[in-house]
Scaffold this motif. Structure first.
Motif, PDB file in Angstrom:
ATOM      1  N   GLU A  64       0.712  -1.172   0.225  1.00 34.88           N
ATOM      2  CA  GLU A  64       0.253   0.130   0.527  1.00 34.88           C
ATOM      3  C   GLU A  64       1.220   1.180  -0.126  1.00 34.88           C
ATOM      4  O   GLU A  64       0.100   2.374  -1.004  1.00 34.88           O
ATOM      5  CB  GLU A  64      -0.925  -0.216   1.000  1.00 34.88           C
ATOM      6  CG  GLU A  64      -2.152  -1.609   0.861  1.00 34.88           C
ATOM      7  CD  GLU A  64      -3.218  -1.126   0.018  1.00 34.88           C
ATOM      8  OE1 GLU A  64      -3.541   0.485  -0.760  1.00 34.88           O
ATOM      9  OE2 GLU A  64      -3.707  -2.113  -0.143  1.00 34.88           O
ATOM     10  N   ASN A  81       0.095  -0.782   9.942  1.00 33.53           N
ATOM     11  CA  ASN A  81      -0.835   0.481   9.340  1.00 33.53           C
ATOM     12  C   ASN A  81      -1.669   0.512   8.870  1.00 33.53           C
ATOM     13  O   ASN A  81      -2.920   0.422   8.778  1.00 33.53           O
ATOM     14  CB  ASN A  81       0.010   1.975   8.952  1.00 33.53           C
ATOM     15  CG  ASN A  81       0.477   1.976  10.569  1.00 33.53           C
ATOM     16  OD1 ASN A  81       0.129   2.296  11.805  1.00 33.53           O
ATOM     17  ND2 ASN A  81       1.622   3.386  10.414  1.00 33.53           N
ATOM     18  N   CYS A  82      -1.239  -0.272   7.719  1.00 30.03           N
ATOM     19  CA  CYS A  82      -2.161  -0.014   6.433  1.00 30.03           C
ATOM     20  C   CYS A  82      -2.660  -1.657   6.190  1.00 30.03           C
ATOM     21  O   CYS A  82      -3.878  -1.844   6.162  1.00 30.03           O
ATOM     22  CB  CYS A  82      -1.048  -0.477   4.932  1.00 30.03           C
ATOM     23  SG  CYS A  82      -0.907   0.659   4.371  1.00 30.03           S
ATOM     24  N   ASP A  84      -3.641  -2.648   9.427  1.00 28.92           N
ATOM     25  CA  ASP A  84      -5.155  -2.689  10.221  1.00 28.92           C
ATOM     26  C   ASP A  84      -5.957  -1.804   9.150  1.00 28.92           C
ATOM     27  O   ASP A  84      -7.678  -1.667  10.102  1.00 28.92           O
ATOM     28  CB  ASP A  84      -4.384  -1.827  11.222  1.00 28.92           C
ATOM     29  CG  ASP A  84      -3.621  -2.533  12.805  1.00 28.92           C
ATOM     30  OD1 ASP A  84      -3.566  -3.557  12.793  1.00 28.92           O
ATOM     31  OD2 ASP A  84      -3.357  -1.428  13.069  1.00 28.92           O
ATOM     32  N   GLN A  85      -5.424  -0.754   8.647  1.00 29.93           N
ATOM     33  CA  GLN A  85      -6.728   0.218   7.795  1.00 29.93           C
ATOM     34  C   GLN A  85      -7.424  -0.679   6.463  1.00 29.93           C
ATOM     35  O   GLN A  85      -8.257  -0.505   6.572  1.00 29.93           O
ATOM     36  CB  GLN A  85      -6.265   1.051   7.048  1.00 29.93           C
ATOM     37  CG  GLN A  85      -5.377   2.270   7.807  1.00 29.93           C
ATOM     38  CD  GLN A  85      -4.547   3.165   6.987  1.00 29.93           C
ATOM     39  OE1 GLN A  85      -4.680   3.238   5.776  1.00 29.93           O
ATOM     40  NE2 GLN A  85      -4.034   4.368   7.501  1.00 29.93           N
ATOM     41  N   TYR A  86      -6.920  -1.208   6.542  1.00 31.95           N
ATOM     42  CA  TYR A  86      -7.587  -2.986   5.777  1.00 31.95           C
ATOM     43  C   TYR A  86      -8.268  -3.355   6.740  1.00 31.95           C
ATOM     44  O   TYR A  86      -9.580  -3.678   5.440  1.00 31.95           O
ATOM     45  CB  TYR A  86      -6.417  -3.463   4.892  1.00 31.95           C
ATOM     46  CG  TYR A  86      -7.000  -4.438   3.957  1.00 31.95           C
ATOM     47  CD1 TYR A  86      -8.025  -4.236   2.449  1.00 31.95           C
ATOM     48  CD2 TYR A  86      -7.344  -5.666   4.261  1.00 31.95           C
ATOM     49  CE1 TYR A  86      -8.128  -5.364   1.955  1.00 31.95           C
ATOM     50  CE2 TYR A  86      -7.575  -7.068   3.464  1.00 31.95           C
ATOM     51  CZ  TYR A  86      -8.191  -6.367   2.447  1.00 31.95           C
ATOM     52  OH  TYR A  86      -8.759  -7.566   0.989  1.00 31.95           O
ATOM     53  N   ASP A  88      -9.505  -2.826   9.070  1.00 31.89           N
ATOM     54  CA  ASP A  88     -11.351  -1.941   9.667  1.00 31.89           C
ATOM     55  C   ASP A  88     -11.750  -1.428   8.318  1.00 31.89           C
ATOM     56  O   ASP A  88     -13.075  -1.671   8.213  1.00 31.89           O
ATOM     57  CB  ASP A  88     -10.861  -0.385   9.640  1.00 31.89           C
ATOM     58  CG  ASP A  88      -9.820  -0.291  11.247  1.00 31.89           C
ATOM     59  OD1 ASP A  88     -10.203  -1.391  11.773  1.00 31.89           O
ATOM     60  OD2 ASP A  88      -8.927   0.785  11.623  1.00 31.89           O
ATOM     61  N   SER A  89     -11.766  -1.226   6.967  1.00 34.33           N
ATOM     62  CA  SER A  89     -12.479  -1.281   6.076  1.00 34.33           C
ATOM     63  C   SER A  89     -13.245  -2.684   5.772  1.00 34.33           C
ATOM     64  O   SER A  89     -14.355  -2.569   4.787  1.00 34.33           O
ATOM     65  CB  SER A  89     -11.592  -0.267   4.553  1.00 34.33           C
ATOM     66  OG  SER A  89     -10.983  -2.008   4.161  1.00 34.33           O
TER      67      SER A  89
END
Ligand SMILES: [Zn+2]
Length: 95
Positions: A64, A81-82, A84-86, A88-89
């Motif tokens: 990412e 980080n990415c 976690d964001q992935y 979450d989405s």
């Protein structure tokens, strides 16, 4: 009237990127050209430089953001980080 001199330090890499970004297509700019532009133009060019491309040859680079994935928190080619964001989405959309 005051005259103010500001020194801008450029790495060779930045100079090369400025040349490419300006469409000069030769990957380098002479010191004479840099001086002729003056500091205002030079600073504008530096400010407009695109972000460096992620290094796709680096197997440890996050898919990412290109950041390091060797902190143990990453997942599926993403850094912590990415990932976690992935996640979450993923949860938010239900897909
Ligand atoms: Zn990342």
């Amino acid at each position: 009237m005051r005259e103010i001199t500001v020194t801008i330090r450029l790495t060779d890499h930045e100079v090369a990127r400025i040349a490419q970004n300006d469409g000069l297509g030769r990957g380098e700019i002479t010191d004479r050209e840099l001086a002729a532009w003056g500091q205002t133009q030079l600073q504008a060019r530096i400010d407009n430089l695109p972000e460096p491309e992620p290094d796709e040859d680096d197997p440890d680079a996050c898919r990412e953001c290109g950041g390091p994935t060797d902190d143990g928190e990453g997942y599926d080619g993403r850094c912590g980080n990415c990932a976690d964001q992935y996640a979450d989405s993923f949860e938010a959309t239900g897909n």
